[in-house]
Design a protein around this motif. Sequence first.
Motif, PDB file in Angstrom:
ATOM      1  N   ALA A  45       0.834  -1.208   0.000  1.00 45.77           N
ATOM      2  CA  ALA A  45       0.000   0.000   0.000  1.00 45.77           C
ATOM      3  C   ALA A  45       0.866   1.254   0.000  1.00 45.77           C
ATOM      4  CB  ALA A  45      -0.928  -0.010   1.217  1.00 45.77           C
ATOM      5  N   LEU A  46       1.915   1.253   0.805  1.00 44.13           N
ATOM      6  CA  LEU A  46       2.814   2.407   0.868  1.00 44.13           C
ATOM      7  C   LEU A  46       3.506   2.624  -0.474  1.00 44.13           C
ATOM      8  CD1 LEU A  46       3.950   4.327   3.231  1.00 44.13           C
ATOM      9  CD2 LEU A  46       6.005   2.942   3.028  1.00 44.13           C
ATOM     10  N   ARG A  47       3.965   1.548  -1.085  1.00 40.90           N
ATOM     11  CA  ARG A  47       4.678   1.646  -2.358  1.00 40.90           C
ATOM     12  C   ARG A  47       3.757   2.109  -3.482  1.00 40.90           C
ATOM     13  NH1 ARG A  47       9.634  -0.757  -2.950  1.00 40.90           N
ATOM     14  NH2 ARG A  47       9.129  -1.507  -5.043  1.00 40.90           N
ATOM     15  N   MET A  48       2.475   1.825  -3.378  1.00 41.13           N
ATOM     16  CA  MET A  48       1.530   2.342  -4.370  1.00 41.13           C
ATOM     17  C   MET A  48       1.374   3.854  -4.243  1.00 41.13           C
ATOM     18  SD  MET A  48      -1.428  -0.547  -4.986  1.00 41.13           S
ATOM     19  CE  MET A  48      -1.897  -0.824  -3.273  1.00 41.13           C
ATOM     20  N   VAL A  49       1.397   4.367  -3.017  1.00 42.49           N
ATOM     21  CA  VAL A  49       1.366   5.824  -2.838  1.00 42.49           C
ATOM     22  C   VAL A  49       2.620   6.453  -3.438  1.00 42.49           C
ATOM     23  CG1 VAL A  49       1.280   7.733  -1.177  1.00 42.49           C
ATOM     24  CG2 VAL A  49      -0.009   5.640  -0.733  1.00 42.49           C
TER      25      VAL A  49
END
Length: 404
Positions: free
Chosen positions: A46-50
Amino acid sequence: MADVEFKDVDKIYDNGVQAVFDLSLKIQDGEFLVLVGPSGCGKTTALRMVAGLEDISGGTITIGERVVNDLTPKERDIAMVFQNYALYPHLSVADNIAFGLRLRKTPKATMEERVQWAAKLLGLTPYLDRRPKELSGGQRQRVAMGRAIVRQPQVFLMDEPLSNLDAKLRVQMRAEIGHLQRELGTTTIYVTHDQTEAMTMGDHVAVMRKGELQQMDTPQKLYSDPRNLFVASFIGSPSMNLVEAQIERRNGNLVAGLGDQELTIPAELSSKHPAIVGYVDRKVALGIRPEQLEDASVVRDSARGDRLRGRVLLTEALGAELLAHVEVPGKPVVTDEVVEGIAEVDDALVDDMAQKAEGEHTTLVGRFDAESEVRPSHVVEMVVATDKLQFFDLETGNAIRTGE
């Protein structure tokens, strides 16, 4: 600074594995949000998608007013801090901090001013001419933080930034990162598998499991009012005690039966969670936090709470308190959610639960006053703070609340 919002976000890899399912949450401008959960739960994805380091398979992510699904990491105005620091060993501290500014062709005077500002904020001014190998782990982490904050981005993203530090330094750096974020007021998303970090640092905490958001709330709300068995068992150390109990009506009152013992459910608690009435003559998972159990011999208000008796198996003296492991009637709640949640806190407890899963006794952990003199093999009477009991459906794992 800006809001960050996930709307129905999915992540499916080329091999068909889905890492994130229908994730929807909003991080307010200036907020510190912690994503927490076991390894493989989807929090780092999820963080890497941001950040733009992972493509989004479905849904949208917005930063401020912009949908960023198709923007490059550079275009998103974010700064990321990794667990391995990612410092350039041949560059000085000053040059490491300034690296991102130099890539953006920031004017030299502005760059020097920001480096000095960040170094002062992080206590790095005396080390600006040193190389990373001449610094401690905590100092290197500060340099990585400096490189992020010097750019003055809209959003900070932090992926397990303290995992390589020893326990004492982690505590110190937790406080420093929290103070820094409050001083800068920059929207921050912080990923960790450590629930202590999550509970002590976040304005809000989002608990994930198997790619799905389980609950997003304030740390205190997660602890005192977990939405399901996974959150109940994952949040808190020692974990919440969970035991099967039979709900019955006795002389106009609701009671929770544990073997040959029972706890009266206070009227105000059943009013707060009226759905519990629908479980009369059924078994539920009864949740009791360790601090809601106390050695009756040291309780000054003898009228407080209800009582349970049990045999002490183990005590752990911690100075200000005593952890007592007490065997009482009742089967432990052993579901996939509970086992997964507890395994992150205490593997030994999972083994103990598995051994007792088919028996008629379970072990409750009480957080007793240090004055308690109970020892292994003693029979102890415990006062239970019945006004704080939690109830969960054994089939769905969901908290029994209002019936909505």
